[in-house]
Design a protein around this motif. Structure first.
Motif, PDB file in Angstrom:
ATOM      1  N   ILE A   1       0.772  -1.057  -0.016  1.00  0.00           N
ATOM      2  CA  ILE A   1       0.037  -0.009   0.038  1.00  0.00           C
ATOM      3  C   ILE A   1       1.022   1.217  -0.133  1.00  0.00           C
ATOM      4  CG2 ILE A   1      -1.625   1.266   1.200  1.00  0.00           C
ATOM      5  CD1 ILE A   1      -2.756  -1.484   2.418  1.00  0.00           C
ATOM      6  N   SER A   2       2.007   1.230   0.928  1.00  0.00           N
ATOM      7  CA  SER A   2       2.795   2.304   0.841  1.00  0.00           C
ATOM      8  C   SER A   2       3.416   2.831  -0.180  1.00  0.00           C
ATOM      9  CB  SER A   2       3.821   2.234   2.030  1.00  0.00           C
ATOM     10  OG  SER A   2       4.874   1.306   1.817  1.00  0.00           O
ATOM     11  N   ARG A   3       3.518   1.734  -1.264  1.00  0.00           N
ATOM     12  CA  ARG A   3       4.308   2.190  -2.429  1.00  0.00           C
ATOM     13  C   ARG A   3       3.358   2.856  -3.436  1.00  0.00           C
ATOM     14  NH1 ARG A   3       8.761   0.489  -4.061  1.00  0.00           N
ATOM     15  NH2 ARG A   3       8.387   0.122  -6.274  1.00  0.00           N
ATOM     16  N   ARG A   4       2.159   2.849  -3.325  1.00  0.00           N
ATOM     17  CA  ARG A   4       0.951   3.493  -4.193  1.00  0.00           C
ATOM     18  C   ARG A   4       0.401   4.389  -3.195  1.00  0.00           C
ATOM     19  NH1 ARG A   4      -0.825  -1.848  -3.734  1.00  0.00           N
ATOM     20  NH2 ARG A   4      -2.747  -2.206  -2.607  1.00  0.00           N
ATOM     21  N   ASP A   5       1.038   4.949  -2.146  1.00  0.00           N
ATOM     22  CA  ASP A   5       0.353   5.869  -1.375  1.00  0.00           C
ATOM     23  C   ASP A   5       1.086   7.488  -1.546  1.00  0.00           C
ATOM     24  OD1 ASP A   5      -0.928   7.340   0.759  1.00  0.00           O
ATOM     25  OD2 ASP A   5      -0.307   6.238   2.450  1.00  0.00           O
ATOM     26  N   TYR A   6       0.346   8.239  -2.377  1.00  0.00           N
ATOM     27  CA  TYR A   6       0.992   9.485  -2.691  1.00  0.00           C
ATOM     28  C   TYR A   6       0.481  10.641  -1.898  1.00  0.00           C
ATOM     29  CZ  TYR A   6       2.670   6.745  -6.775  1.00  0.00           C
ATOM     30  OH  TYR A   6       3.183   5.993  -7.383  1.00  0.00           O
ATOM     31  N   PHE A   7      -0.707  10.101  -1.029  1.00  0.00           N
ATOM     32  CA  PHE A   7      -1.408  11.293  -0.216  1.00  0.00           C
ATOM     33  C   PHE A   7      -1.988  10.624   0.897  1.00  0.00           C
ATOM     34  CE2 PHE A   7      -2.033  12.208  -4.804  1.00  0.00           C
ATOM     35  CZ  PHE A   7      -1.445  13.375  -4.902  1.00  0.00           C
ATOM     36  N   PRO A   8      -0.980  10.514   1.982  1.00  0.00           N
ATOM     37  CA  PRO A   8      -1.213   9.664   3.124  1.00  0.00           C
ATOM     38  C   PRO A   8      -2.404  10.070   3.923  1.00  0.00           C
ATOM     39  CG  PRO A   8       1.162  10.071   2.930  1.00  0.00           C
ATOM     40  CD  PRO A   8       0.480  10.851   1.977  1.00  0.00           C
ATOM     41  N   PRO A   9      -3.476   8.991   4.292  1.00  0.00           N
ATOM     42  CA  PRO A   9      -4.559   9.392   5.024  1.00  0.00           C
ATOM     43  C   PRO A   9      -4.236   9.008   6.313  1.00  0.00           C
ATOM     44  CG  PRO A   9      -4.697   7.186   3.992  1.00  0.00           C
ATOM     45  CD  PRO A   9      -3.622   7.842   3.342  1.00  0.00           C
ATOM     46  N   ARG A  10      -5.008   9.530   7.328  1.00  0.00           N
ATOM     47  CA  ARG A  10      -5.190   9.275   8.786  1.00  0.00           C
ATOM     48  C   ARG A  10      -5.043   7.747   9.102  1.00  0.00           C
ATOM     49  NH1 ARG A  10      -9.984  11.933   8.887  1.00  0.00           N
ATOM     50  NH2 ARG A  10     -10.671   9.764   9.810  1.00  0.00           N
ATOM     51  N   GLU A  11      -5.826   7.119   8.285  1.00  0.00           N
ATOM     52  CA  GLU A  11      -5.698   5.627   8.455  1.00  0.00           C
ATOM     53  C   GLU A  11      -4.196   4.761   8.670  1.00  0.00           C
ATOM     54  OE1 GLU A  11      -9.760   6.985   7.235  1.00  0.00           O
ATOM     55  OE2 GLU A  11      -7.854   7.223   6.753  1.00  0.00           O
ATOM     56  N   ARG A  12      -3.449   5.497   7.790  1.00  0.00           N
ATOM     57  CA  ARG A  12      -2.073   4.738   7.646  1.00  0.00           C
ATOM     58  C   ARG A  12      -1.556   4.531   9.023  1.00  0.00           C
ATOM     59  NH1 ARG A  12       2.792   7.940   5.037  1.00  0.00           N
ATOM     60  NH2 ARG A  12       2.408   9.169   6.767  1.00  0.00           N
ATOM     61  N   ASP A  13      -1.365   5.635   9.920  1.00  0.00           N
ATOM     62  CA  ASP A  13      -0.622   5.428  11.153  1.00  0.00           C
ATOM     63  C   ASP A  13      -1.195   4.528  11.993  1.00  0.00           C
ATOM     64  OD1 ASP A  13       1.063   7.464  10.328  1.00  0.00           O
ATOM     65  OD2 ASP A  13       0.110   8.901  11.326  1.00  0.00           O
ATOM     66  N   ALA A  14      -2.897   4.593  11.845  1.00  0.00           N
ATOM     67  CA  ALA A  14      -3.515   3.587  12.903  1.00  0.00           C
ATOM     68  C   ALA A  14      -3.420   2.236  12.277  1.00  0.00           C
ATOM     69  CB  ALA A  14      -5.267   3.952  12.634  1.00  0.00           C
ATOM     70  N   ALA A  15      -3.240   1.974  10.880  1.00  0.00           N
ATOM     71  CA  ALA A  15      -2.895   0.628  10.535  1.00  0.00           C
ATOM     72  C   ALA A  15      -1.486   0.132  10.945  1.00  0.00           C
ATOM     73  CB  ALA A  15      -3.165   0.562   8.986  1.00  0.00           C
ATOM     74  N   ARG A  16      -0.659   1.128  10.705  1.00  0.00           N
ATOM     75  CA  ARG A  16       0.751   0.620  10.960  1.00  0.00           C
ATOM     76  C   ARG A  16       0.952   0.295  12.640  1.00  0.00           C
ATOM     77  NH1 ARG A  16       4.457   4.923   8.033  1.00  0.00           N
ATOM     78  NH2 ARG A  16       4.478   4.064   5.866  1.00  0.00           N
ATOM     79  N   ALA A  17       0.193   1.187  13.557  1.00  0.00           N
ATOM     80  CA  ALA A  17       0.133   1.028  14.952  1.00  0.00           C
ATOM     81  C   ALA A  17      -0.779  -0.379  15.302  1.00  0.00           C
ATOM     82  CB  ALA A  17      -0.531   2.012  15.637  1.00  0.00           C
ATOM     83  N   ALA A  18      -1.492  -0.784  14.582  1.00  0.00           N
ATOM     84  CA  ALA A  18      -2.093  -1.904  14.932  1.00  0.00           C
ATOM     85  C   ALA A  18      -1.302  -3.376  14.731  1.00  0.00           C
ATOM     86  CB  ALA A  18      -3.496  -2.125  14.261  1.00  0.00           C
ATOM     87  N   VAL A  19      -0.826  -3.073  13.597  1.00  0.00           N
ATOM     88  CA  VAL A  19       0.238  -4.340  13.067  1.00  0.00           C
ATOM     89  C   VAL A  19       1.286  -4.406  13.979  1.00  0.00           C
ATOM     90  CG1 VAL A  19       1.646  -4.907  11.108  1.00  0.00           C
ATOM     91  CG2 VAL A  19      -0.484  -4.269  10.672  1.00  0.00           C
ATOM     92  N   GLN A  20       1.788  -3.210  14.487  1.00  0.00           N
ATOM     93  CA  GLN A  20       2.987  -3.172  15.336  1.00  0.00           C
ATOM     94  C   GLN A  20       2.427  -3.768  16.796  1.00  0.00           C
ATOM     95  OE1 GLN A  20       5.906  -2.602  14.391  1.00  0.00           O
ATOM     96  NE2 GLN A  20       6.855  -2.991  16.348  1.00  0.00           N
ATOM     97  N   ALA A  21       1.451  -3.376  17.229  1.00  0.00           N
ATOM     98  CA  ALA A  21       0.601  -4.126  18.382  1.00  0.00           C
ATOM     99  C   ALA A  21       0.417  -5.387  18.443  1.00  0.00           C
ATOM    100  CB  ALA A  21      -0.644  -3.396  18.728  1.00  0.00           C
ATOM    101  N   LEU A  22      -0.024  -5.936  17.185  1.00  0.00           N
ATOM    102  CA  LEU A  22      -0.013  -7.307  16.936  1.00  0.00           C
ATOM    103  C   LEU A  22       1.435  -8.104  16.876  1.00  0.00           C
ATOM    104  CD1 LEU A  22      -2.026  -9.517  16.131  1.00  0.00           C
ATOM    105  CD2 LEU A  22      -1.734  -9.172  13.803  1.00  0.00           C
ATOM    106  N   ALA A  23       2.230  -7.597  16.398  1.00  0.00           N
ATOM    107  CA  ALA A  23       3.569  -8.095  16.599  1.00  0.00           C
ATOM    108  C   ALA A  23       4.217  -8.104  18.050  1.00  0.00           C
ATOM    109  CB  ALA A  23       4.493  -7.236  15.583  1.00  0.00           C
ATOM    110  N   ALA A  24       3.718  -6.929  18.738  1.00  0.00           N
ATOM    111  CA  ALA A  24       4.455  -6.841  19.856  1.00  0.00           C
ATOM    112  C   ALA A  24       3.766  -7.949  20.910  1.00  0.00           C
ATOM    113  CB  ALA A  24       4.084  -5.299  20.489  1.00  0.00           C
ATOM    114  N   ALA A  25       2.659  -8.226  20.581  1.00  0.00           N
ATOM    115  CA  ALA A  25       1.932  -9.260  21.416  1.00  0.00           C
ATOM    116  C   ALA A  25       2.332 -10.744  21.408  1.00  0.00           C
ATOM    117  CB  ALA A  25       0.263  -9.263  21.162  1.00  0.00           C
ATOM    118  N   GLU A  26       3.140 -11.111  20.328  1.00  0.00           N
ATOM    119  CA  GLU A  26       3.268 -12.406  19.975  1.00  0.00           C
ATOM    120  C   GLU A  26       4.499 -12.761  21.107  1.00  0.00           C
ATOM    121  OE1 GLU A  26       4.589 -13.552  15.919  1.00  0.00           O
ATOM    122  OE2 GLU A  26       4.081 -11.358  15.498  1.00  0.00           O
ATOM    123  N   PRO A  27       5.604 -12.182  21.059  1.00  0.00           N
ATOM    124  CA  PRO A  27       6.559 -12.370  22.222  1.00  0.00           C
ATOM    125  C   PRO A  27       6.051 -12.716  23.687  1.00  0.00           C
ATOM    126  CG  PRO A  27       7.509 -10.767  20.594  1.00  0.00           C
ATOM    127  CD  PRO A  27       5.964 -10.785  20.564  1.00  0.00           C
TER     128      PRO A  27
END
Length: 168
Positions: free
Chosen positions: A133-159
């Motif tokens: 998505i980021s490769r075709r994201d020329y005008f970043p929306p607010r949802e970008r940061d929320a999606a990144r944070a959610a994936v990061q939180a999911l990754a942090a929950a694993e260990p």
């Protein structure tokens, strides 16, 4: 919304093309390639991206594909006649990326309920999707940061879960 200086519209690279209906395989391949690049569809056979060296080269390659498949293609550099026109195109592109980021966000939240292995697979898949998505994201929306944070939180929950299982 669009990074323009002095209230003037910026430059865009346009691809005007026509392809034969048959065989359909090259036409579908071009359509998918254009979607992968996140183009703005301005009309039938007319797509646009903000102009830079990368997007111009991408359109040149796609134009070559179209011509090799028996179609016609021309790459143009253009400036919208008004800032409002440019903002309208940029807003449509931004809304399309927002929907994609929202899907990633929703999937990351849903994956929280899965097992450790399921979450690991989800993190890998969702990180890949964020990259695409980021490769075709020329005008970043607010949802970008929320999606990144959610994936990061999911990754942090694993260990943390793995450590809890080892202690039990």
């Amino acid at each position: 919304m669009v990074g323009v200086a002095g209230g003037e519209a910026g430059r865009w690279v346009l691809l005007a093309y026509r392809m034969p209906r048959e065989p359909s395989r090259p036409r579908i391949a071009v359509w998918r390639n254009l979607e992968r690049h996140g183009v703005a569809r301005l009309g039938d056979g007319l797509v646009a991206l903000p102009a830079d060296a990368r997007t111009r080269e991408q359109f040149d390659w796609i134009a070559d594909e179209i011509i090799e498949a028996g179609g016609t293609a021309m790459v143009w550099l253009a400036t919208p006649s008004t800032l409002g026109q440019e903002q309208q195109v940029a807003a449509a592109m931004q809304a399309a990326r927002a929907a994609e980021y929202q899907t990633v966000l929703d999937e990351a939240i849903a994956a929280q309920a899965g097992s450790g292995a399921e979450r690991t697979r989800a993190v890998r898949r969702l990180r890949g999707e964020l990259h695409r998505i980021s490769r075709r994201d020329y005008f970043p929306p607010r949802e970008r940061d929320a999606a990144r944070a959610a994936v990061q939180a999911l990754a942090a929950a694993e260990p943390a879960e793995a450590d809890q299982q080892e202690q039990a």
